[in-house]
Design a protein around this motif. Structure first.
Motif, PDB file in Angstrom:
ATOM      1  N   ALA A   1       0.841  -1.356   0.003  1.00  0.00           N
ATOM      2  CA  ALA A   1      -0.027   0.096   0.025  1.00  0.00           C
ATOM      3  C   ALA A   1       0.815   1.256  -0.106  1.00  0.00           C
ATOM      4  O   ALA A   1       0.700   2.124  -0.728  1.00  0.00           O
ATOM      5  N   ASN A   2       1.967   1.344   0.800  1.00  0.00           N
ATOM      6  CA  ASN A   2       2.985   2.475   0.821  1.00  0.00           C
ATOM      7  C   ASN A   2       3.542   2.704  -0.220  1.00  0.00           C
ATOM      8  O   ASN A   2       3.743   3.977  -0.847  1.00  0.00           O
ATOM      9  N   LEU A   3       4.022   1.286  -0.965  1.00  0.00           N
ATOM     10  CA  LEU A   3       4.785   1.657  -2.283  1.00  0.00           C
ATOM     11  C   LEU A   3       3.698   2.245  -3.387  1.00  0.00           C
ATOM     12  O   LEU A   3       4.255   2.769  -4.266  1.00  0.00           O
ATOM     13  N   SER A   4       2.579   1.719  -3.279  1.00  0.00           N
ATOM     14  CA  SER A   4       1.418   2.252  -4.373  1.00  0.00           C
ATOM     15  C   SER A   4       1.280   3.690  -4.296  1.00  0.00           C
ATOM     16  O   SER A   4       1.386   4.389  -5.273  1.00  0.00           O
ATOM     17  N   ILE A   5       1.245   4.145  -2.984  1.00  0.00           N
ATOM     18  CA  ILE A   5       0.902   5.566  -2.572  1.00  0.00           C
ATOM     19  C   ILE A   5       2.367   6.350  -3.259  1.00  0.00           C
ATOM     20  O   ILE A   5       2.188   7.191  -3.822  1.00  0.00           O
ATOM     21  N   LEU A   6       3.571   5.710  -3.050  1.00  0.00           N
ATOM     22  CA  LEU A   6       4.776   6.413  -3.780  1.00  0.00           C
ATOM     23  C   LEU A   6       4.646   6.421  -5.291  1.00  0.00           C
ATOM     24  O   LEU A   6       4.928   7.584  -5.838  1.00  0.00           O
ATOM     25  N   LYS A   7       4.358   5.212  -5.720  1.00  0.00           N
ATOM     26  CA  LYS A   7       4.409   5.089  -7.282  1.00  0.00           C
ATOM     27  C   LYS A   7       3.163   5.868  -7.980  1.00  0.00           C
ATOM     28  O   LYS A   7       3.743   6.524  -8.890  1.00  0.00           O
ATOM     29  N   ASN A   8       2.279   6.032  -7.280  1.00  0.00           N
ATOM     30  CA  ASN A   8       1.000   6.927  -7.710  1.00  0.00           C
ATOM     31  C   ASN A   8       1.168   8.440  -7.704  1.00  0.00           C
ATOM     32  O   ASN A   8       0.406   9.205  -7.946  1.00  0.00           O
ATOM     33  N   GLY A   9       2.257   8.684  -6.812  1.00  0.00           N
ATOM     34  CA  GLY A   9       2.658  10.242  -6.818  1.00  0.00           C
ATOM     35  C   GLY A   9       1.542  10.934  -5.862  1.00  0.00           C
ATOM     36  O   GLY A   9       1.514  11.920  -5.410  1.00  0.00           O
ATOM     37  N   LYS A  10       0.786  10.007  -4.751  1.00  0.00           N
ATOM     38  CA  LYS A  10       0.081  10.366  -3.771  1.00  0.00           C
ATOM     39  C   LYS A  10       0.796  10.917  -2.264  1.00  0.00           C
ATOM     40  O   LYS A  10       0.292  11.234  -1.509  1.00  0.00           O
ATOM     41  N   ALA A  11       2.093  10.620  -2.375  1.00  0.00           N
ATOM     42  CA  ALA A  11       2.804  10.643  -1.160  1.00  0.00           C
ATOM     43  C   ALA A  11       3.219  12.063  -0.803  1.00  0.00           C
ATOM     44  O   ALA A  11       3.522  12.847  -1.748  1.00  0.00           O
ATOM     45  N   LYS A  12       3.263  12.568   0.597  1.00  0.00           N
ATOM     46  CA  LYS A  12       3.556  13.905   0.783  1.00  0.00           C
ATOM     47  C   LYS A  12       5.104  14.002   0.982  1.00  0.00           C
ATOM     48  O   LYS A  12       5.493  15.132   1.112  1.00  0.00           O
ATOM     49  N   ALA A  13       5.321  12.728   1.429  1.00  0.00           N
ATOM     50  CA  ALA A  13       6.950  12.714   1.929  1.00  0.00           C
ATOM     51  C   ALA A  13       7.473  11.347   1.649  1.00  0.00           C
ATOM     52  O   ALA A  13       6.621  10.447   1.721  1.00  0.00           O
ATOM     53  N   ILE A  14       8.786  11.206   1.783  1.00  0.00           N
ATOM     54  CA  ILE A  14       9.559   9.876   1.750  1.00  0.00           C
ATOM     55  C   ILE A  14      10.642   9.936   2.757  1.00  0.00           C
ATOM     56  O   ILE A  14      11.234  10.977   2.786  1.00  0.00           O
ATOM     57  N   ARG A  15      10.600   9.139   3.493  1.00  0.00           N
ATOM     58  CA  ARG A  15      11.893   9.159   4.676  1.00  0.00           C
ATOM     59  C   ARG A  15      13.422   8.709   3.853  1.00  0.00           C
ATOM     60  O   ARG A  15      13.311   8.003   2.916  1.00  0.00           O
ATOM     61  N   LEU A  16      14.235   9.348   4.166  1.00  0.00           N
ATOM     62  CA  LEU A  16      15.508   9.110   3.583  1.00  0.00           C
ATOM     63  C   LEU A  16      15.836   7.662   3.685  1.00  0.00           C
ATOM     64  O   LEU A  16      16.589   6.975   2.595  1.00  0.00           O
ATOM     65  N   SER A  17      15.469   7.083   4.756  1.00  0.00           N
ATOM     66  CA  SER A  17      15.812   5.612   5.020  1.00  0.00           C
ATOM     67  C   SER A  17      15.089   4.774   4.131  1.00  0.00           C
ATOM     68  O   SER A  17      15.594   3.908   3.600  1.00  0.00           O
ATOM     69  N   THR A  18      13.971   5.205   3.606  1.00  0.00           N
ATOM     70  CA  THR A  18      13.133   4.390   2.782  1.00  0.00           C
ATOM     71  C   THR A  18      13.605   4.582   1.153  1.00  0.00           C
ATOM     72  O   THR A  18      13.998   3.726   0.436  1.00  0.00           O
ATOM     73  N   LEU A  19      14.096   5.766   1.081  1.00  0.00           N
ATOM     74  CA  LEU A  19      14.893   6.181  -0.320  1.00  0.00           C
ATOM     75  C   LEU A  19      15.942   5.209  -0.398  1.00  0.00           C
ATOM     76  O   LEU A  19      16.208   4.644  -1.328  1.00  0.00           O
ATOM     77  N   ASP A  20      16.908   5.361   0.604  1.00  0.00           N
ATOM     78  CA  ASP A  20      17.974   4.402   0.746  1.00  0.00           C
ATOM     79  C   ASP A  20      17.866   2.870   0.347  1.00  0.00           C
ATOM     80  O   ASP A  20      18.528   2.525  -0.530  1.00  0.00           O
ATOM     81  N   ALA A  21      16.760   2.580   0.966  1.00  0.00           N
ATOM     82  CA  ALA A  21      16.452   0.918   0.874  1.00  0.00           C
ATOM     83  C   ALA A  21      16.145   0.747  -0.585  1.00  0.00           C
ATOM     84  O   ALA A  21      16.102  -0.422  -1.084  1.00  0.00           O
ATOM     85  N   ILE A  22      15.136   1.556  -1.041  1.00  0.00           N
ATOM     86  CA  ILE A  22      14.728   1.375  -2.614  1.00  0.00           C
ATOM     87  C   ILE A  22      15.889   1.524  -3.374  1.00  0.00           C
ATOM     88  O   ILE A  22      15.783   0.727  -4.375  1.00  0.00           O
ATOM     89  N   CYS A  23      16.778   2.402  -3.350  1.00  0.00           N
ATOM     90  CA  CYS A  23      17.848   2.618  -4.194  1.00  0.00           C
ATOM     91  C   CYS A  23      18.647   1.453  -4.167  1.00  0.00           C
ATOM     92  O   CYS A  23      19.130   1.046  -4.917  1.00  0.00           O
ATOM     93  N   LYS A  24      19.154   0.916  -2.944  1.00  0.00           N
ATOM     94  CA  LYS A  24      19.566  -0.467  -2.699  1.00  0.00           C
ATOM     95  C   LYS A  24      19.139  -1.652  -3.503  1.00  0.00           C
ATOM     96  O   LYS A  24      19.743  -2.313  -4.140  1.00  0.00           O
ATOM     97  N   ALA A  25      17.937  -1.857  -3.127  1.00  0.00           N
ATOM     98  CA  ALA A  25      17.013  -2.697  -3.920  1.00  0.00           C
ATOM     99  C   ALA A  25      17.038  -2.798  -5.573  1.00  0.00           C
ATOM    100  O   ALA A  25      17.192  -3.735  -6.266  1.00  0.00           O
ATOM    101  N   LEU A  26      16.962  -1.612  -5.856  1.00  0.00           N
ATOM    102  CA  LEU A  26      16.747  -1.135  -7.426  1.00  0.00           C
ATOM    103  C   LEU A  26      18.325  -0.891  -8.155  1.00  0.00           C
ATOM    104  O   LEU A  26      18.340  -0.974  -9.333  1.00  0.00           O
ATOM    105  N   GLU A  27      19.453  -1.004  -7.152  1.00  0.00           N
ATOM    106  CA  GLU A  27      20.531  -0.636  -7.741  1.00  0.00           C
ATOM    107  C   GLU A  27      20.693   0.684  -8.386  1.00  0.00           C
ATOM    108  O   GLU A  27      20.854   0.385  -9.633  1.00  0.00           O
ATOM    109  N   CYS A  28      19.967   1.753  -7.917  1.00  0.00           N
ATOM    110  CA  CYS A  28      20.047   2.980  -8.589  1.00  0.00           C
ATOM    111  C   CYS A  28      20.560   4.073  -7.933  1.00  0.00           C
ATOM    112  O   CYS A  28      20.908   4.034  -6.537  1.00  0.00           O
ATOM    113  N   GLN A  29      20.555   5.249  -8.259  1.00  0.00           N
ATOM    114  CA  GLN A  29      20.627   6.492  -7.548  1.00  0.00           C
ATOM    115  C   GLN A  29      19.310   7.125  -7.311  1.00  0.00           C
ATOM    116  O   GLN A  29      18.335   7.024  -8.031  1.00  0.00           O
TER     117      GLN A  29
END
Length: 73
Positions: free
Chosen positions: A30-58
């Motif tokens: 549900a939280n990933l869908s909120i991010l993906k659909n542009g409905k999120a008001k904020a994202i934690r840096l720790s979450t962004l870090d984890a997503i970047c690690k998982a996707l091997e991206c910047q």
């Protein structure tokens, strides 16, 4: 807000499902869908870090800025 989150683009490039990303990052579908659909008001840096690690991206591969003038026209 003019911040675009391109998780779906990176998922396609990495041939990874939203479910797999959710499991790797440790956040709900549900939280990933909120991010993906542009409905999120904020994202934690720790979450962004984890997503970047998982996707091997910047962060810049996921986050994009478009000015309000660009989105109106």
């Amino acid at each position: 807000m003019a911040i675009i989150i391109n998780i779906d683009v990176m998922l396609a490039k990495r041939k990874m499902s939203l479910t797999e990303l959710s499991e790797r990052v440790g956040i709900t579908m549900a939280n990933l869908s909120i991010l993906k659909n542009g409905k999120a008001k904020a994202i934690r840096l720790s979450t962004l870090d984890a997503i970047c690690k998982a996707l091997e991206c910047q962060p810049g591969d996921i986050l994009e800025y478009k000015s309000d003038e660009d989105s109106q026209g």
